[in-house]
Design a protein around this motif. Sequence first.
Motif, PDB file in Angstrom:
ATOM      1  N   ILE A  33      -2.157   8.880 -15.620  1.00 45.79           N
ATOM      2  CA  ILE A  33      -3.258   8.392 -14.777  1.00 45.79           C
ATOM      3  C   ILE A  33      -2.995   6.951 -14.329  1.00 45.79           C
ATOM      4  O   ILE A  33      -3.185   6.610 -13.157  1.00 45.79           O
ATOM      5  CB  ILE A  33      -4.610   8.525 -15.515  1.00 45.79           C
ATOM      6  N   CYS A  34      -2.533   6.100 -15.248  1.00 41.32           N
ATOM      7  CA  CYS A  34      -2.206   4.707 -14.884  1.00 41.32           C
ATOM      8  C   CYS A  34      -1.051   4.661 -13.895  1.00 41.32           C
ATOM      9  O   CYS A  34      -1.057   3.868 -12.945  1.00 41.32           O
ATOM     10  CB  CYS A  34      -1.860   3.904 -16.129  1.00 41.32           C
ATOM     11  N   GLY A  35      -0.044   5.505 -14.085  1.00 41.06           N
ATOM     12  CA  GLY A  35       1.096   5.547 -13.171  1.00 41.06           C
ATOM     13  C   GLY A  35       0.692   5.963 -11.773  1.00 41.06           C
ATOM     14  O   GLY A  35       1.150   5.387 -10.788  1.00 41.06           O
ATOM     15  N   ILE A  36      -0.160   6.973 -11.664  1.00 40.27           N
ATOM     16  CA  ILE A  36      -0.639   7.411 -10.350  1.00 40.27           C
ATOM     17  C   ILE A  36      -1.442   6.301  -9.673  1.00 40.27           C
ATOM     18  O   ILE A  36      -1.304   6.065  -8.476  1.00 40.27           O
ATOM     19  CB  ILE A  36      -1.460   8.709 -10.481  1.00 40.27           C
ATOM     20  N   GLY A  37      -2.249   5.597 -10.438  1.00 45.49           N
ATOM     21  CA  GLY A  37      -3.003   4.467  -9.878  1.00 45.49           C
ATOM     22  C   GLY A  37      -2.081   3.375  -9.376  1.00 45.49           C
ATOM     23  O   GLY A  37      -2.284   2.828  -8.286  1.00 45.49           O
ATOM     24  N   ASN A  38      -1.038   3.054 -10.158  1.00 42.06           N
ATOM     25  CA  ASN A  38      -0.081   2.028  -9.732  1.00 42.06           C
ATOM     26  C   ASN A  38       0.682   2.453  -8.483  1.00 42.06           C
ATOM     27  O   ASN A  38       0.940   1.629  -7.597  1.00 42.06           O
ATOM     28  CB  ASN A  38       0.910   1.717 -10.865  1.00 42.06           C
ATOM     29  N   ILE A  39       1.063   3.719  -8.402  1.00 41.21           N
ATOM     30  CA  ILE A  39       1.761   4.211  -7.215  1.00 41.21           C
ATOM     31  C   ILE A  39       0.856   4.097  -5.982  1.00 41.21           C
ATOM     32  O   ILE A  39       1.297   3.688  -4.912  1.00 41.21           O
ATOM     33  CB  ILE A  39       2.232   5.666  -7.425  1.00 41.21           C
ATOM     34  N   SER A  40      -0.410   4.448  -6.137  1.00 44.88           N
ATOM     35  CA  SER A  40      -1.348   4.370  -5.006  1.00 44.88           C
ATOM     36  C   SER A  40      -1.517   2.938  -4.514  1.00 44.88           C
ATOM     37  O   SER A  40      -1.474   2.680  -3.304  1.00 44.88           O
ATOM     38  CB  SER A  40      -2.708   4.935  -5.412  1.00 44.88           C
ATOM     39  N   VAL A  41      -1.713   2.012  -5.434  1.00 42.61           N
ATOM     40  CA  VAL A  41      -1.888   0.610  -5.058  1.00 42.61           C
ATOM     41  C   VAL A  41      -0.610   0.066  -4.421  1.00 42.61           C
ATOM     42  O   VAL A  41      -0.652  -0.650  -3.418  1.00 42.61           O
ATOM     43  CB  VAL A  41      -2.291  -0.232  -6.294  1.00 42.61           C
ATOM     44  N   SER A  42       0.530   0.422  -4.979  1.00 44.95           N
ATOM     45  CA  SER A  42       1.804  -0.033  -4.449  1.00 44.95           C
ATOM     46  C   SER A  42       2.056   0.522  -3.044  1.00 44.95           C
ATOM     47  O   SER A  42       2.528  -0.196  -2.157  1.00 44.95           O
ATOM     48  CB  SER A  42       2.910   0.403  -5.399  1.00 44.95           C
ATOM     49  N   LEU A  43       1.738   1.784  -2.820  1.00 46.06           N
ATOM     50  CA  LEU A  43       1.908   2.391  -1.500  1.00 46.06           C
ATOM     51  C   LEU A  43       0.995   1.727  -0.469  1.00 46.06           C
ATOM     52  O   LEU A  43       1.421   1.439   0.652  1.00 46.06           O
ATOM     53  CB  LEU A  43       1.632   3.895  -1.565  1.00 46.06           C
ATOM     54  N   MET A  44      -0.243   1.462  -0.856  1.00 47.83           N
ATOM     55  CA  MET A  44      -1.180   0.815   0.061  1.00 47.83           C
ATOM     56  C   MET A  44      -0.692  -0.593   0.416  1.00 47.83           C
ATOM     57  O   MET A  44      -0.718  -0.993   1.586  1.00 47.83           O
ATOM     58  CB  MET A  44      -2.571   0.748  -0.565  1.00 47.83           C
ATOM     59  N   ASP A  45      -0.205  -1.337  -0.573  1.00 48.38           N
ATOM     60  CA  ASP A  45       0.311  -2.676  -0.320  1.00 48.38           C
ATOM     61  C   ASP A  45       1.536  -2.616   0.599  1.00 48.38           C
ATOM     62  O   ASP A  45       1.666  -3.431   1.519  1.00 48.38           O
ATOM     63  CB  ASP A  45       0.681  -3.357  -1.640  1.00 48.38           C
ATOM     64  N   HIS A  46       2.403  -1.651   0.378  1.00 44.13           N
ATOM     65  CA  HIS A  46       3.578  -1.485   1.235  1.00 44.13           C
ATOM     66  C   HIS A  46       3.170  -1.188   2.681  1.00 44.13           C
ATOM     67  O   HIS A  46       3.741  -1.751   3.619  1.00 44.13           O
ATOM     68  CB  HIS A  46       4.467  -0.359   0.693  1.00 44.13           C
ATOM     69  N   LYS A  47       2.202  -0.306   2.870  1.00 43.67           N
ATOM     70  CA  LYS A  47       1.745   0.041   4.225  1.00 43.67           C
ATOM     71  C   LYS A  47       1.124  -1.167   4.922  1.00 43.67           C
ATOM     72  O   LYS A  47       1.310  -1.368   6.128  1.00 43.67           O
ATOM     73  CB  LYS A  47       0.745   1.195   4.181  1.00 43.67           C
ATOM     74  N   ILE A  48       0.371  -1.980   4.193  1.00 43.67           N
ATOM     75  CA  ILE A  48      -0.231  -3.186   4.777  1.00 43.67           C
ATOM     76  C   ILE A  48       0.861  -4.151   5.226  1.00 43.67           C
ATOM     77  O   ILE A  48       0.838  -4.671   6.342  1.00 43.67           O
ATOM     78  CB  ILE A  48      -1.191  -3.860   3.779  1.00 43.67           C
ATOM     79  N   ARG A  49       1.860  -4.396   4.350  1.00 40.89           N
ATOM     80  CA  ARG A  49       2.946  -5.302   4.713  1.00 40.89           C
ATOM     81  C   ARG A  49       3.767  -4.762   5.883  1.00 40.89           C
ATOM     82  O   ARG A  49       4.190  -5.513   6.760  1.00 40.89           O
ATOM     83  CB  ARG A  49       3.849  -5.561   3.508  1.00 40.89           C
ATOM     84  N   GLU A  50       3.969  -3.454   5.926  1.00 40.94           N
ATOM     85  CA  GLU A  50       4.713  -2.832   7.017  1.00 40.94           C
ATOM     86  C   GLU A  50       3.957  -2.952   8.349  1.00 40.94           C
ATOM     87  O   GLU A  50       4.554  -3.251   9.391  1.00 40.94           O
ATOM     88  CB  GLU A  50       4.965  -1.363   6.684  1.00 40.94           C
ATOM     89  N   THR A  51       2.650  -2.757   8.311  1.00 40.42           N
ATOM     90  CA  THR A  51       1.835  -2.891   9.525  1.00 40.42           C
ATOM     91  C   THR A  51       1.848  -4.328  10.029  1.00 40.42           C
ATOM     92  O   THR A  51       1.958  -4.569  11.237  1.00 40.42           O
ATOM     93  CB  THR A  51       0.396  -2.437   9.247  1.00 40.42           C
ATOM     94  N   ILE A  52       1.746  -5.288   9.133  1.00 44.89           N
ATOM     95  CA  ILE A  52       1.793  -6.700   9.527  1.00 44.89           C
ATOM     96  C   ILE A  52       3.142  -7.026  10.163  1.00 44.89           C
ATOM     97  O   ILE A  52       3.215  -7.701  11.191  1.00 44.89           O
ATOM     98  CB  ILE A  52       1.504  -7.619   8.324  1.00 44.89           C
ATOM     99  N   ALA A  53       4.216  -6.518   9.575  1.00 48.68           N
ATOM    100  CA  ALA A  53       5.558  -6.793  10.112  1.00 48.68           C
ATOM    101  C   ALA A  53       5.753  -6.148  11.483  1.00 48.68           C
ATOM    102  O   ALA A  53       6.384  -6.731  12.363  1.00 48.68           O
ATOM    103  CB  ALA A  53       6.623  -6.304   9.143  1.00 48.68           C
ATOM    104  N   ASN A  54       5.224  -4.953  11.685  1.00 47.55           N
ATOM    105  CA  ASN A  54       5.434  -4.230  12.947  1.00 47.55           C
ATOM    106  C   ASN A  54       4.456  -4.630  14.038  1.00 47.55           C
ATOM    107  O   ASN A  54       4.840  -4.752  15.205  1.00 47.55           O
ATOM    108  CB  ASN A  54       5.334  -2.724  12.732  1.00 47.55           C
ATOM    109  N   ASP A  55       3.185  -4.794  13.698  1.00 47.10           N
ATOM    110  CA  ASP A  55       2.146  -4.983  14.711  1.00 47.10           C
ATOM    111  C   ASP A  55       1.536  -6.365  14.732  1.00 47.10           C
ATOM    112  O   ASP A  55       0.826  -6.712  15.669  1.00 47.10           O
ATOM    113  CB  ASP A  55       1.026  -3.954  14.507  1.00 47.10           C
ATOM    114  N   GLY A  56       1.723  -7.159  13.689  1.00 48.05           N
ATOM    115  CA  GLY A  56       1.131  -8.491  13.629  1.00 48.05           C
ATOM    116  C   GLY A  56       0.012  -8.548  12.611  1.00 48.05           C
ATOM    117  O   GLY A  56      -0.449  -7.532  12.097  1.00 48.05           O
ATOM    118  N   GLU A  57      -0.399  -9.771  12.328  1.00 49.51           N
ATOM    119  CA  GLU A  57      -1.421  -9.988  11.310  1.00 49.51           C
ATOM    120  C   GLU A  57      -2.709 -10.477  11.962  1.00 49.51           C
ATOM    121  O   GLU A  57      -2.913 -11.661  12.184  1.00 49.51           O
ATOM    122  CB  GLU A  57      -0.921 -11.023  10.291  1.00 49.51           C
TER     123      GLU A  57
END
Length: 172
Positions: A33-57
Amino acid sequence: MNLYTSLTLRYLKENKRRTIVTIIGIILSTALICGIGNISVSLMDHKIRETIANDGEFHATFYDIKKDDISTITNSAGISKSALSESLGYAKLDKDDKYMIQIKEYDENAFKGYQIKLKDGRFPSNDKEIVLSEESLKKSNKKIGDSISFNIGKRVDEDGNSREGDLWAYEN
C-alpha cells in the motif's frame, strides 16, 4: 478485557506458524500500500515537471486582451507574477521558403515562464534581435548572427480589428 487478552495470547502461542504468516502478511500488505502511494505521488510529480518543461509554468492564460485591461488583470488578487506575449503574425524565413513561422513577442517574464532554453547564442537584448527554434534553423539556411528580414502578416478578425496580446498569470 482481560479475558480477550488471555484468549488471544493463548491462541498466538498455540498457533505460532499461523501467527508468523499473519504478521508477515500484514507487513507485506502495508509495504504494498505504501509503495503504490509512493508510485502515485512520484508519477504525479513527474507529470507536473514534464508539463512545465513542455508547455511552461503558468496557471491561466487570457487571450485577446486590450492594452487598457492588462493592469487590471495583473493587479488582481491571486496573481503573483504575470507575463505578456503577443502574436505578431506569420512570416517566411526565406522568400522562396515554403515553411512559415509564427512570430511572437515575449517580455522577460514570458521567456522564463515558457521555459525557453537556448542551445546556442543569447537572449535578445533589443527589439531587432530574435530567437529561432532549432527546427526553424534546420529548415532554413540561416546561422546564429545572420541578418533576417520578414514580411509579417497581421491577423485580423471579421471586423478588421487586429489581435491584441495574450496575458498569462500565476496564482499565489
